[in-house]
Write an enzyme that holds these catalytic residues in place. Structure first.
Site, PDB file in Angstrom:
ATOM      1  N   ASP A   1     -20.286  12.756 -15.705  1.00 32.08           N
ATOM      2  CA  ASP A   1     -21.475  12.364 -14.845  1.00 32.08           C
ATOM      3  C   ASP A   1     -21.710  11.453 -13.994  1.00 32.08           C
ATOM      4  O   ASP A   1     -23.072  11.026 -13.241  1.00 32.08           O
ATOM      5  CB  ASP A   1     -22.802  12.518 -16.022  1.00 32.08           C
ATOM      6  CG  ASP A   1     -21.150  10.631 -16.482  1.00 32.08           C
ATOM      7  OD1 ASP A   1     -20.893  10.387 -16.037  1.00 32.08           O
ATOM      8  OD2 ASP A   1     -21.805   9.648 -18.177  1.00 32.08           O
TER       9      ASP A   1
ATOM     10  N   CYS B   1       0.912  -1.302  -0.443  1.00 33.23           N
ATOM     11  CA  CYS B   1       0.012   0.145  -0.155  1.00 33.23           C
ATOM     12  C   CYS B   1       0.878   0.902   0.079  1.00 33.23           C
ATOM     13  O   CYS B   1       0.447   2.087  -0.769  1.00 33.23           O
ATOM     14  CB  CYS B   1      -1.119  -0.076   1.697  1.00 33.23           C
ATOM     15  SG  CYS B   1      -2.592  -1.490   1.133  1.00 33.23           S
TER      16      CYS B   1
END
Length: 221
Positions: free
Chosen positions: A139, A46
């Site tokens: 959108d 990570c």
């Protein structure tokens, strides 16, 4: 919600982050967005991923893309982990990451968005978050999702390449072939007639001859 499909409106949510409370749709505004999740703070893979995302942040910004990370730990851990990520990048630990990290210590978002990896568990036996990538359009609809297991780090250069393809094909009636990079030829969709292709692509359309005789491999600059 689990089972989020391409084209679905991405769920709006409010969450704590390293830059304050965030409402996802409000945070994204009219921009593209990438939400990417991480199994735990202070873990090796990570740390390399967040470091790489930080190094590429200016490239994402050029494309009008906002990044936001998520990890199933608390804000205090996130702030401490940020210093390690900056050190991994050989940067001043008093700097800040160019994107927020969401705190999801109750795993509520990870569960709601189907992010958990059932095969990888923490020391308490709780499932870790998988390495999800959700690319969200202006959108607010899901344009692409990738799901990596906790043991495999992502290729952020590929994620950047995918953004280039998504943004190009959102505005033009073309598709991008395997391993495509910006500047290379794109493909004319089979549904487009030769007459329409000739009018839309004045630089020319090249058709590769195939044994089948079918003229579906059509390229244009």
């Amino acid at each position: 919600m689990p089972g989020l499909l391409l084209g679905d409106v991405f769920p709006d949510f409010e969450a704590e982050s390293t830059t304050g409370d965030i409402k996802l749709h409000e945070f994204l505004g009219d921009s593209w967005g990438i939400l990417f999740s991480h199994p735990r703070d202070f873990t090796p893979v990570c740390t390399t991923e967040l470091g790489r995302a930080a190094r590429l942040s200016s490239e994402f910004s050029k494309r009008g893309v906002k990044l936001i990370a998520l990890s199933v730990d608390c804000l205090e851990d996130h702030h401490g982990w940020t210093k390690d990520i900056l050190a991994y990048n050989c940067e001043d630990s008093t700097s800040s990451l160019p994107f927020p990290i969401i705190a999801d210590c109750k795993r509520e978002l990870a569960v709601a968005l189907g992010m958990l990896d059932p095969d990888e568990k923490d020391k308490d036996g709780m499932p870790l978050t998988a390495r999800c990538v959700f690319i969200i359009g202006p959108d607010k609809r899901l344009k692409l999702s990738l799901l990596y297991p906790a043991t495999t780090g992502r290729n952020f250069d590929e994620i950047l390449r995918v953004v280039d393809s998504l943004q190009l094909t959102a505005g033009k009636r073309v598709a991008t072939p395997a391993d495509w990079k910006p500047g290379e030829c794109v493909m004319v969709p089979p549904s487009m007639s030769e007459e329409e292709a000739a009018s839309l692509f004045p630089t020319g359309v090249y058709t590769k001859e195939l044994p089948s005789g079918k003229k579906y491999l059509r390229y244009t600059p």
